[in-house]
Design an enzyme around this catalytic site. Structure first.
Site, PDB file in Angstrom:
ATOM      1  N   GLN A  19     -15.798  47.549 -14.185  1.00  0.00           N
ATOM      2  CA  GLN A  19     -16.970  47.459 -13.514  1.00  0.00           C
ATOM      3  C   GLN A  19     -18.031  48.533 -14.240  1.00  0.00           C
ATOM      4  OE1 GLN A  19     -17.287  45.953 -10.315  1.00  0.00           O
ATOM      5  NE2 GLN A  19     -19.365  46.585 -10.631  1.00  0.00           N
ATOM      6  N   PHE A  20     -18.475  48.025 -15.403  1.00  0.00           N
ATOM      7  CA  PHE A  20     -19.681  48.735 -16.063  1.00  0.00           C
ATOM      8  C   PHE A  20     -20.731  49.176 -15.101  1.00  0.00           C
ATOM      9  CE2 PHE A  20     -21.603  44.720 -16.168  1.00  0.00           C
ATOM     10  CZ  PHE A  20     -23.150  44.958 -16.428  1.00  0.00           C
ATOM     11  N   THR A  21     -21.008  48.515 -14.052  1.00  0.00           N
ATOM     12  CA  THR A  21     -22.214  49.122 -13.380  1.00  0.00           C
ATOM     13  C   THR A  21     -22.004  50.350 -12.622  1.00  0.00           C
ATOM     14  OG1 THR A  21     -21.454  47.790 -11.406  1.00  0.00           O
ATOM     15  CG2 THR A  21     -22.945  46.541 -12.875  1.00  0.00           C
TER      16      THR A  21
END
Length: 149
Positions: free
Chosen positions: A78-80
């Protein structure tokens, strides 16, 4: 690394209509990697998560770990989690690691969890995913290796 740890009754991730990872009772993890992360961060977080005592024991107290209950983990990249929303209305993702580093450390993190004898299912790195789960409790914690003592 940042990890959102959610105690789950069940969790599932679907990519292009196909279930690629699914668990029953355990943890739903959202995993973010930043540029400065190393194998030390991977090991610290995996050890911390495996040992977290957030499941009820026979007396109803949060004393048991995911290992103690024989639970599993669904881990989703989950890069966000590294989205910076302080300025403007569009998040800035400059703090998120480049995909080459992020994927390597994400896979290493999952392998480290597995080395503790935990069943680990995953999403698909870089894919658009439909993630669903039932938060148990709800119990949700945010761990950040940058804040380790």
């Amino acid at each position: 690394m940042k990890v959102v740890v959610q105690r789950a009754k069940d969790a599932k991730v679907v990519v292009e209509g196909q279930t690629v990872g699914q668990i029953d009772k355990g943890f739903m993890l959202l995993v973010g990697v930043t540029h400065e992360d190393t194998e030390q961060d991977v090991n610290w977080l995996a050890d911390k998560i495996v040992g977290l005592r957030v499941f009820e024991d026979e007396e109803g107290k949060m004393n048991d770990s995911v290992q103690d209950i024989g639970g599993a983990i669904l881990s989703v990249s989950q890069f966000t989690l590294y989205g910076d929303c302080r300025k403007g209305r569009r998040p800035n993702f400059m703090a998120a690691a480049r995909p080459e580093l992020a994927e390597k450390l994400y896979e290493s993190f999952n392998d480290c969890l597995r080395s503790h004898g935990i069943t680990v299912e995953t999403g698909r790195f870089g894919a658009m995913m439909d993630v669903s789960f039932t938060n148990d409790g709800p119990v949700t914690l945010i761990l950040d290796s940058a804040a380790k003592a």
